[in-house]
Design a protein around this motif. Structure first.
Motif, short mmCIF file in Angstrom:
data_model
loop_
_atom_site.label_atom_id
_atom_site.label_comp_id
_atom_site.label_asym_id
_atom_site.label_seq_id
_atom_site.Cartn_x
_atom_site.Cartn_y
_atom_site.Cartn_z
N ARG A 2 0.81 -1.20 0.00
CA ARG A 2 0.00 0.00 0.00
C ARG A 2 0.85 1.26 0.00
O ARG A 2 1.93 1.30 0.57
CB ARG A 2 -0.92 0.03 1.23
N TYR A 10 -6.81 4.58 4.29
CA TYR A 10 -7.61 3.50 3.73
C TYR A 10 -8.84 3.18 4.56
O TYR A 10 -9.86 2.75 4.01
CB TYR A 10 -6.73 2.26 3.52
N GLU A 26 -11.88 -5.83 1.51
CA GLU A 26 -10.54 -5.30 1.67
C GLU A 26 -10.12 -4.48 0.45
O GLU A 26 -10.49 -4.80 -0.68
CB GLU A 26 -9.54 -6.43 1.87
N GLU A 28 -7.36 -3.79 -2.02
CA GLU A 28 -6.25 -4.65 -2.44
C GLU A 28 -5.58 -4.13 -3.71
O GLU A 28 -6.12 -3.27 -4.41
CB GLU A 28 -6.78 -6.07 -2.71
N ASP A 29 -4.41 -4.69 -3.98
CA ASP A 29 -3.69 -4.43 -5.24
C ASP A 29 -3.51 -2.95 -5.52
O ASP A 29 -3.73 -2.48 -6.65
CB ASP A 29 -4.42 -5.10 -6.41
N PHE A 44 -6.72 0.64 -7.41
CA PHE A 44 -6.87 -0.41 -6.41
C PHE A 44 -8.10 -1.25 -6.74
O PHE A 44 -8.91 -0.90 -7.61
CB PHE A 44 -6.98 0.18 -5.00
N ARG A 45 -8.22 -2.37 -6.04
CA ARG A 45 -9.35 -3.26 -6.23
C ARG A 45 -10.09 -3.42 -4.91
O ARG A 45 -9.49 -3.52 -3.83
CB ARG A 45 -8.86 -4.63 -6.72
N ARG A 46 -11.41 -3.42 -4.99
CA ARG A 46 -12.23 -3.68 -3.81
C ARG A 46 -13.53 -4.35 -4.26
O ARG A 46 -14.18 -3.86 -5.18
CB ARG A 46 -12.56 -2.39 -3.05
#
Length: 348
Positions: A2, A10, A26, A28-29, A44-46
């Motif tokens: 992160r 976040y 979460e 992520e990425d 990002f991914r969520r």
């Protein structure tokens, strides 16, 4: 991995996304993206969905939040049009949510910046690079065709007297640089002649519309599978003014035989269309009168040259690196030389 939480909190982001009804789970990425030299751009991914977050830098400047609010507004207004631009998912104009920073979420763009690198497909085919240039002009024509009032952007700028303000506004900006200790004033051949020509040849009639404000190849993302523009990015300078100044800006910054490096890999690879082809592509996709396009190209050179001279002045005053100031001053001289070329021979 992160990005540091002092840039993006976040927990706050997740809570705010929940309040907007966006996918949960979460975060992520997380990946920091390029694009813009000042603002933060994170992908990002969520909840199985990819997002891109845009906010100001860690140390916010005085106008950062207002610029972000305006960006979110114009991008939201363009949703539903045929203008290739990032699509807003949700925006947070309230700076108290993220510790003082306005931010927004948008859809990721599947594209690349041709001034920093070319995929093999585009590097190996001059016809694709030629079409890329035409698509840049066509995408700009689509933007200029949008009815700004119909999409909710009435009041986004001050179109009244827009053209009349330009030369006095930027002449005053240039004069203001002389207040910097160590800067002896602009040494720009043709400065007065270009300013006088602009004032005496200003178009009498024009139609207001959405302006990007900094339209050149570095602010375009192209499709990895072809020549199409995937998205016009970096809307920090957008306003309601004369959209033909955007076309003038594209012409003013367009690489030629003496300046291929200004467009990086796509300029160096060659094959891009000539300015006359850009103008024709725009005209074929627009109802705007292009009879005075030379004037807009000259104004773009004038304005951009003065903007870049500001860094040269700050460098002379010890407020910016000397080598950067010298480089930008050289570009300014080139822009004024190009303006004089446009005056004598036309932009096409």
């Amino acid at each position: 991995m992160r990005i540091a939480s002092d840039v993006v909190d976040y927990e706050v982001l997740a809570s705010w996304m929940d309040s907007q009804g966006l996918p949960g789970g979460e975060i992520e990425d997380v990946e920091q993206l390029g694009g813009g030299t000042q603002n933060v751009l994170l992908k990002f991914r969520r909840g199985g969905t990819e997002f891109v977050l845009r906010r100001g830098p860690k140390h916010l400047r005085a106008k950062t939040n207002e610029v972000l609010r305006r960006e979110a507004r114009v991008l939201s207004a363009l949703d539903g049009t045929d203008v290739p631009a990032p699509r807003i998912i949700a925006a947070c104009p309230d700076e108290t949510v993220m510790h003082g920073a306005v931010f927004y979420l948008m859809t990721p763009v599947d594209g690349f910046n041709a001034t920093t690198g070319l995929p093999a497909l585009h590097a190996g085919d001059a016809s694709i690079r030629h079409r890329m240039g035409l698509e840049a002009a066509i995408s700009l024509a689509r933007l200029g065709a949008v009815d700004h009032e119909a999409v909710g952007l009435d009041g986004y700028g001050r179109p009244e007297g827009f053209l009349e303000r330009q030369v006095p506004r930027w002449t005053s900006e240039l004069e203001g640089y002389s207040k910097l200790d160590g800067y002896d004033g602009p040494e720009i051949p043709g400065l007065d002649d270009v300013a006088a020509w602009l004032e005496s040849h200003r178009p009498a009639d024009w139609r207001p519309g959405i302006m990007h404000g900094d339209y050149h190849l570095a602010n375009l993302m192209f499709s990895p599978s072809g020549p199409e523009v995937a998205a016009i990015v970096d809307w920090e300078m957008s306003t309601i003014g004369d959209p033909l100044l955007d076309l003038g800006w594209l012409l003013a910054t367009w690489p030629d035989a003496d300046s291929v490096d200004i467009a990086g890999p796509v300029g160096q690879a060659g094959g891009l269309p000539e300015p006359a082809e850009l103008i024709a592509a725009y005209a074929a996709n627009s109802t705007r009168n292009l009879d005075a396009i030379d004037w807009y190209a000259v104004l773009a050179c004038f304005k951009l040259g003065i903007v870049l001279e500001g860094t040269h002045a700050r460098a002379a005053a010890g407020k910016a690196p000397r080598e950067v100031g010298d480089l930008l001053h050289t570009i300014t001289l080139g822009l004024f030389a190009r303006a004089e070329k446009f005056i004598s021979g036309g932009a096409a």
